[in-house]
Design a protein around this motif. Structure first.
Motif, mmCIF file in Angstrom:
data_model
loop_
_atom_site.group_PDB
_atom_site.id
_atom_site.type_symbol
_atom_site.label_atom_id
_atom_site.label_comp_id
_atom_site.label_asym_id
_atom_site.label_seq_id
_atom_site.Cartn_x
_atom_site.Cartn_y
_atom_site.Cartn_z
ATOM 1 N N LYS A 48 17.208 19.417 4.699
ATOM 2 C CA LYS A 48 18.369 20.093 4.123
ATOM 3 C C LYS A 48 19.432 19.083 3.692
ATOM 4 O O LYS A 48 20.072 19.236 2.639
ATOM 5 N N LEU A 49 19.623 18.053 4.501
ATOM 6 C CA LEU A 49 20.578 17.004 4.146
ATOM 7 C C LEU A 49 20.129 16.276 2.876
ATOM 8 O O LEU A 49 20.931 16.012 1.972
ATOM 9 N N ALA A 50 18.846 15.934 2.827
ATOM 10 C CA ALA A 50 18.311 15.231 1.655
ATOM 11 C C ALA A 50 18.465 16.070 0.390
ATOM 12 O O ALA A 50 18.757 15.543 -0.688
ATOM 13 N N ALA A 51 18.316 17.391 0.536
ATOM 14 C CA ALA A 51 18.448 18.282 -0.619
ATOM 15 C C ALA A 51 19.867 18.259 -1.182
ATOM 16 O O ALA A 51 20.070 18.345 -2.400
ATOM 17 N N VAL A 52 20.859 18.144 -0.287
ATOM 18 C CA VAL A 52 22.252 18.054 -0.732
ATOM 19 C C VAL A 52 22.471 16.772 -1.529
ATOM 20 O O VAL A 52 23.224 16.740 -2.514
ATOM 21 N N LEU A 53 21.808 15.695 -1.110
ATOM 22 C CA LEU A 53 22.020 14.376 -1.702
ATOM 23 C C LEU A 53 21.202 14.131 -2.968
ATOM 24 O O LEU A 53 21.511 13.237 -3.757
ATOM 25 N N PHE B 53 28.356 4.195 8.555
ATOM 26 C CA PHE B 53 29.530 4.502 7.746
ATOM 27 C C PHE B 53 29.153 4.656 6.270
ATOM 28 O O PHE B 53 29.673 5.527 5.571
ATOM 29 N N TRP B 54 28.258 3.800 5.799
ATOM 30 C CA TRP B 54 27.819 3.904 4.412
ATOM 31 C C TRP B 54 27.168 5.255 4.138
ATOM 32 O O TRP B 54 27.421 5.897 3.100
ATOM 33 N N ALA B 55 26.343 5.720 5.075
ATOM 34 C CA ALA B 55 25.637 6.985 4.886
ATOM 35 C C ALA B 55 26.611 8.160 4.821
ATOM 36 O O ALA B 55 26.494 9.041 3.959
ATOM 37 N N VAL B 56 27.590 8.182 5.740
ATOM 38 C CA VAL B 56 28.569 9.282 5.738
ATOM 39 C C VAL B 56 29.400 9.239 4.459
ATOM 40 O O VAL B 56 29.659 10.284 3.837
ATOM 41 N N ARG B 57 29.818 8.054 4.050
ATOM 42 C CA ARG B 57 30.595 7.932 2.817
ATOM 43 C C ARG B 57 29.786 8.410 1.617
ATOM 44 O O ARG B 57 30.318 9.092 0.722
ATOM 45 N N THR B 58 28.518 8.096 1.605
ATOM 46 C CA THR B 58 27.649 8.521 0.505
ATOM 47 C C THR B 58 27.538 10.039 0.451
ATOM 48 O O THR B 58 27.613 10.655 -0.625
ATOM 49 N N LEU B 59 27.345 10.669 1.613
ATOM 50 C CA LEU B 59 27.246 12.133 1.662
ATOM 51 C C LEU B 59 28.535 12.789 1.194
ATOM 52 O O LEU B 59 28.517 13.689 0.341
ATOM 53 N N PHE B 60 29.674 12.345 1.730
ATOM 54 C CA PHE B 60 30.944 12.969 1.373
ATOM 55 C C PHE B 60 31.267 12.761 -0.111
ATOM 56 O O PHE B 60 31.786 13.664 -0.775
ATOM 57 N N ASP C 219 19.922 11.605 -5.817
ATOM 58 C CA ASP C 219 20.201 10.206 -5.492
ATOM 59 C C ASP C 219 18.953 9.536 -4.926
ATOM 60 O O ASP C 219 18.225 10.113 -4.112
ATOM 61 N N ALA C 220 18.723 8.300 -5.331
ATOM 62 C CA ALA C 220 17.527 7.571 -4.884
ATOM 63 C C ALA C 220 17.510 7.348 -3.380
ATOM 64 O O ALA C 220 16.447 7.293 -2.757
ATOM 65 N N ASP C 221 18.713 7.245 -2.773
ATOM 66 C CA ASP C 221 18.805 6.977 -1.335
ATOM 67 C C ASP C 221 18.903 8.252 -0.496
ATOM 68 O O ASP C 221 19.258 8.184 0.677
ATOM 69 N N ALA C 222 18.615 9.400 -1.082
ATOM 70 C CA ALA C 222 18.834 10.677 -0.406
ATOM 71 C C ALA C 222 18.162 10.738 0.958
ATOM 72 O O ALA C 222 18.779 11.109 1.967
ATOM 73 N N ARG C 223 16.885 10.385 1.031
ATOM 74 C CA ARG C 223 16.159 10.478 2.299
ATOM 75 C C ARG C 223 16.694 9.486 3.324
ATOM 76 O O ARG C 223 16.852 9.826 4.498
ATOM 77 N N THR C 224 17.004 8.274 2.896
ATOM 78 C CA THR C 224 17.519 7.258 3.818
ATOM 79 C C THR C 224 18.870 7.685 4.386
ATOM 80 O O THR C 224 19.117 7.573 5.594
ATOM 81 N N VAL C 225 19.748 8.189 3.521
ATOM 82 C CA VAL C 225 21.065 8.654 3.970
ATOM 83 C C VAL C 225 20.911 9.817 4.946
ATOM 84 O O VAL C 225 21.560 9.869 5.998
ATOM 85 N N ALA C 226 20.047 10.764 4.617
ATOM 86 C CA ALA C 226 19.830 11.923 5.484
ATOM 87 C C ALA C 226 19.308 11.508 6.850
ATOM 88 O O ALA C 226 19.768 12.005 7.887
#
Length: 268
Positions: free
Chosen positions: A89-94, A133-140, A97-104
């Motif tokens: 679900k997190l990856a779907a929000v992102l 911190f990078w991941a949270v910033r990317t999501l927001f 973006d190429a980094d969607a799975r990594t960020v999720a």
């Protein structure tokens, strides 16, 4: 009303500049912080995406507890969802973006949605000042791309230093999207965090003060309705000390003790 205008202004500037702003609202318990936040969010309506989390005073794995609540709201994650569902679900929000799975994956581990050794241990395992911190910033930032993002952190006086470091990181490094970081807490927050927000270019601190005599009288008159008992009003005003919640509680207690309302009527 003036406080609401300042909050409106902060969001307007964030939108106009496509920038991240930090607003801290401080005040004693019962002084009206929750009401202010509620009125501000009601006025927003559908103009912005709102994420909200509350800090806890104690417990295991509380560092990113408020963040976990925000992430669940952002991605529609439910209590019964497993780790894989949460990450998906997190990856779907992102996406796209190429980094969607990594960020999720990183956020899921950081917030305890995907258990490793517990959220607080995961902070060290991930490297909270780099990947986390990078991941949270990317999501927001992704959420704020579609419409303004308002992030509300309640009971900030109990926030762990690591979470506050994340808030400052977001305020300092988020760019090109409209975002308002809204920290709400008691006055002791600044005692624990001296200099909070002062090094940030777009940071504002507001302090809610007790009602003055005129405002207190207006609130009491509004709540008491038709009663003209000056003695009752004076006793409530003196005891409440300008705290609107105390005013409401005292009047409720009087009504509960005497449902007939005799105690609120003028003495003949």
């Amino acid at each position: 009303q003036d406080m609401l205008s300042q909050l409106d202004w902060a969001l307007e500037r964030a939108v106009a500049e496509r920038s991240c702003r930090l607003v801290s609202v401080l005040g004693a318990p019962g002084i009206g912080k929750s009401r202010l936040v509620h009125e501000f969010l009601v006025r927003l309506g559908e103009q912005a995406t709102v994420l909200r989390g509350r800090c806890l005073p104690y417990g295991e794995g509380i560092t990113f507890w408020p963040l976990a609540a925000m992430v669940k709201q952002a991605a529609g994650i439910r209590e019964g969802d497993g780790a894989e569902d949460a990450v998906a679900k997190l990856a779907a929000v992102l996406e796209p973006d190429a980094d969607a799975r990594t960020v999720a994956e990183t956020i899921a581990q950081l917030t305890g949605l995907r258990e490793t050794r517990g959220p607080d241990e995961a902070v060290q395992e991930i490297g909270f000042e780099t990947e986390g911190f990078w991941a949270v910033r990317t999501l927001f930032a992704r959420l704020a791309r579609d419409r303004p993002l308002v992030v509300v952190l309640d009971d900030a006086q109990w926030a762990e230093p690591t979470l506050l470091a994340l808030v400052e990181h977001l305020a300092r490094h988020t760019a090109s999207v409209p975002m308002l970081l809204f920290c709400v807490g008691r006055p002791e927050f600044v005692e624990r965090q001296p200099g909070w927000g002062q090094a940030l270019e777009r940071s504002t601190s507001l302090r809610l003060e007790p009602l003055d005599a005129a405002a207190s009288d207006r609130l009491i008159a509004e709540l008491l309705g038709e009663t003209k008992s000056v003695d009752v009003r004076d006793r409530i005003a003196d005891s409440a000390g300008g705290n609107p919640l105390f005013v409401e509680q005292m009047i409720s207690m009087l009504i509960d003790e005497d449902p007939s309302g005799e105690c609120l009527r003028p003495v003949p």
